[in-house]
Design a protein around this motif. Structure first.
Motif, PDB file in Angstrom:
ATOM      1  N   GLU A  72     -38.968  24.035  35.555  1.00 46.14           N
ATOM      2  CA  GLU A  72     -37.937  24.921  36.088  1.00 46.14           C
ATOM      3  C   GLU A  72     -38.217  25.237  37.546  1.00 46.14           C
ATOM      4  O   GLU A  72     -37.336  25.611  38.295  1.00 46.14           O
ATOM      5  CB  GLU A  72     -37.925  26.253  35.308  1.00 46.14           C
ATOM      6  CG  GLU A  72     -37.660  26.105  33.823  1.00 46.14           C
ATOM      7  CD  GLU A  72     -36.174  25.980  33.520  1.00 46.14           C
ATOM      8  OE1 GLU A  72     -35.369  26.397  34.347  1.00 46.14           O
ATOM      9  OE2 GLU A  72     -35.845  25.443  32.453  1.00 46.14           O
ATOM     10  N   LYS A  73     -39.498  25.115  37.889  1.00 44.05           N
ATOM     11  CA  LYS A  73     -39.907  25.512  39.232  1.00 44.05           C
ATOM     12  C   LYS A  73     -40.772  24.436  39.861  1.00 44.05           C
ATOM     13  O   LYS A  73     -41.489  23.726  39.159  1.00 44.05           O
ATOM     14  CB  LYS A  73     -40.756  26.790  39.170  1.00 44.05           C
ATOM     15  CG  LYS A  73     -40.028  28.018  38.722  1.00 44.05           C
ATOM     16  CD  LYS A  73     -41.025  29.136  38.558  1.00 44.05           C
ATOM     17  CE  LYS A  73     -40.373  30.393  38.012  1.00 44.05           C
ATOM     18  NZ  LYS A  73     -41.372  31.430  37.788  1.00 44.05           N
ATOM     19  N   CYS A  74     -40.744  24.402  41.165  1.00 46.30           N
ATOM     20  CA  CYS A  74     -41.628  23.509  41.917  1.00 46.30           C
ATOM     21  C   CYS A  74     -43.070  23.977  41.705  1.00 46.30           C
ATOM     22  O   CYS A  74     -43.352  25.170  41.817  1.00 46.30           O
ATOM     23  CB  CYS A  74     -41.261  23.584  43.398  1.00 46.30           C
ATOM     24  SG  CYS A  74     -42.480  22.836  44.485  1.00 46.30           S
ATOM     25  N   PRO A  75     -43.985  23.056  41.360  1.00 42.97           N
ATOM     26  CA  PRO A  75     -45.376  23.460  41.138  1.00 42.97           C
ATOM     27  C   PRO A  75     -46.070  23.928  42.411  1.00 42.97           C
ATOM     28  O   PRO A  75     -47.119  24.564  42.347  1.00 42.97           O
ATOM     29  CB  PRO A  75     -46.036  22.198  40.580  1.00 42.97           C
ATOM     30  CG  PRO A  75     -45.127  21.077  40.955  1.00 42.97           C
ATOM     31  CD  PRO A  75     -43.755  21.641  41.104  1.00 42.97           C
ATOM     32  N   CYS A  89     -40.971  19.536  47.442  1.00 47.71           N
ATOM     33  CA  CYS A  89     -39.855  19.364  46.526  1.00 47.71           C
ATOM     34  C   CYS A  89     -38.528  19.094  47.241  1.00 47.71           C
ATOM     35  O   CYS A  89     -37.554  18.718  46.601  1.00 47.71           O
ATOM     36  CB  CYS A  89     -39.718  20.583  45.610  1.00 47.71           C
ATOM     37  SG  CYS A  89     -39.482  22.154  46.457  1.00 47.71           S
ATOM     38  N   GLN A  90     -38.516  19.287  48.537  1.00 51.67           N
ATOM     39  CA  GLN A  90     -37.286  19.115  49.297  1.00 51.67           C
ATOM     40  C   GLN A  90     -36.661  17.727  49.102  1.00 51.67           C
ATOM     41  O   GLN A  90     -35.470  17.606  48.870  1.00 51.67           O
ATOM     42  CB  GLN A  90     -37.595  19.304  50.778  1.00 51.67           C
ATOM     43  CG  GLN A  90     -36.587  20.154  51.499  1.00 51.67           C
ATOM     44  CD  GLN A  90     -37.140  20.643  52.816  1.00 51.67           C
ATOM     45  OE1 GLN A  90     -37.784  19.890  53.546  1.00 51.67           O
ATOM     46  NE2 GLN A  90     -36.936  21.897  53.114  1.00 51.67           N
ATOM     47  N   GLY A  91     -37.484  16.718  49.202  1.00 61.77           N
ATOM     48  CA  GLY A  91     -36.967  15.359  49.081  1.00 61.77           C
ATOM     49  C   GLY A  91     -37.065  14.807  47.675  1.00 61.77           C
ATOM     50  O   GLY A  91     -36.808  13.633  47.451  1.00 61.77           O
ATOM     51  N   GLY A  92     -37.462  15.647  46.738  1.00 58.39           N
ATOM     52  CA  GLY A  92     -37.612  15.205  45.364  1.00 58.39           C
ATOM     53  C   GLY A  92     -39.024  14.749  45.075  1.00 58.39           C
ATOM     54  O   GLY A  92     -39.751  14.337  45.970  1.00 58.39           O
ATOM     55  N   PHE A  93     -39.421  14.880  43.826  1.00 59.17           N
ATOM     56  CA  PHE A  93     -40.744  14.424  43.404  1.00 59.17           C
ATOM     57  C   PHE A  93     -40.669  13.965  41.968  1.00 59.17           C
ATOM     58  O   PHE A  93     -39.725  14.289  41.253  1.00 59.17           O
ATOM     59  CB  PHE A  93     -41.799  15.531  43.575  1.00 59.17           C
ATOM     60  CG  PHE A  93     -41.545  16.775  42.764  1.00 59.17           C
ATOM     61  CD1 PHE A  93     -42.143  16.935  41.527  1.00 59.17           C
ATOM     62  CD2 PHE A  93     -40.715  17.776  43.252  1.00 59.17           C
ATOM     63  CE1 PHE A  93     -41.917  18.082  40.769  1.00 59.17           C
ATOM     64  CE2 PHE A  93     -40.478  18.927  42.505  1.00 59.17           C
ATOM     65  CZ  PHE A  93     -41.086  19.077  41.260  1.00 59.17           C
ATOM     66  N   VAL A 153     -37.642  12.676  37.602  1.00 57.78           N
ATOM     67  CA  VAL A 153     -37.455  13.005  39.016  1.00 57.78           C
ATOM     68  C   VAL A 153     -36.861  14.407  39.104  1.00 57.78           C
ATOM     69  O   VAL A 153     -35.903  14.716  38.405  1.00 57.78           O
ATOM     70  CB  VAL A 153     -36.521  11.996  39.715  1.00 57.78           C
ATOM     71  CG1 VAL A 153     -36.290  12.394  41.170  1.00 57.78           C
ATOM     72  CG2 VAL A 153     -37.113  10.598  39.631  1.00 57.78           C
ATOM     73  N   TYR A 154     -37.463  15.225  39.919  1.00 54.98           N
ATOM     74  CA  TYR A 154     -36.960  16.582  40.141  1.00 54.98           C
ATOM     75  C   TYR A 154     -36.611  16.758  41.602  1.00 54.98           C
ATOM     76  O   TYR A 154     -37.228  16.153  42.470  1.00 54.98           O
ATOM     77  CB  TYR A 154     -38.031  17.627  39.782  1.00 54.98           C
ATOM     78  CG  TYR A 154     -38.266  17.762  38.308  1.00 54.98           C
ATOM     79  CD1 TYR A 154     -37.542  18.669  37.553  1.00 54.98           C
ATOM     80  CD2 TYR A 154     -39.228  16.993  37.679  1.00 54.98           C
ATOM     81  CE1 TYR A 154     -37.769  18.801  36.197  1.00 54.98           C
ATOM     82  CE2 TYR A 154     -39.461  17.113  36.320  1.00 54.98           C
ATOM     83  CZ  TYR A 154     -38.727  18.019  35.584  1.00 54.98           C
ATOM     84  OH  TYR A 154     -38.956  18.141  34.249  1.00 54.98           O
ATOM     85  N   GLU A 155     -35.630  17.625  41.843  1.00 52.28           N
ATOM     86  CA  GLU A 155     -35.272  17.971  43.217  1.00 52.28           C
ATOM     87  C   GLU A 155     -35.069  19.467  43.325  1.00 52.28           C
ATOM     88  O   GLU A 155     -34.676  20.115  42.366  1.00 52.28           O
ATOM     89  CB  GLU A 155     -33.957  17.279  43.610  1.00 52.28           C
ATOM     90  CG  GLU A 155     -34.168  15.907  44.189  1.00 52.28           C
ATOM     91  CD  GLU A 155     -32.863  15.279  44.627  1.00 52.28           C
ATOM     92  OE1 GLU A 155     -31.976  16.010  45.099  1.00 52.28           O
ATOM     93  OE2 GLU A 155     -32.750  14.059  44.483  1.00 52.28           O
ATOM     94  N   ALA A 156     -35.303  19.965  44.533  1.00 51.89           N
ATOM     95  CA  ALA A 156     -35.112  21.386  44.786  1.00 51.89           C
ATOM     96  C   ALA A 156     -33.640  21.741  44.662  1.00 51.89           C
ATOM     97  O   ALA A 156     -32.770  20.989  45.087  1.00 51.89           O
ATOM     98  CB  ALA A 156     -35.602  21.729  46.183  1.00 51.89           C
TER      99      ALA A 156
END
Ligand SMILES: [Zn+2]
Length: 83
Positions: free
Chosen positions: A34-37, A18-22, A5-8
């Motif tokens: 490292e970065k949002c795709p 990415c704001q709410g996580g993905f 799980v990633y979050e901004a």
């Protein structure tokens, strides 16, 4: 393959994706993102508590309910939306 799980890092600059996580399925050998795709803004990996193991189905259900996007990494830098 484990699901991460990633979050901004900065919710103000990030995109709705990415704001709410993905979630991204990655091999253990793969580097963390490292970065949002989608928008390229920095993201961090959310550490999931050990011992809290859920089946893939549960995880997908919870992710869907939380508004997450579940992605499968199909190629280097390419993501396919599953849900
Ligand atoms: Zn983004």
């Amino acid at each position: 393959m484990p699901l991460y799980v990633y979050e901004a890092r900065d919710g103000h600059k990030s995109c709705p994706f990415c704001q709410g996580g993905f979630e991204v399925t990655q091999r253990l050998s793969e580097d963390r993102l490292e970065k949002c795709p989608k928008c390229g803004n920095p993201v961090f990996r959310v550490i999931q508590a050990p011992g809290l193991t859920h089946s893939q189905t549960d995880l997908h259900y919870r992710a869907k309910r939380a508004g997450f996007h579940t992605l499968k990494k199909v190629d280097h830098g390419t993501f396919e939306k599953l849900y």
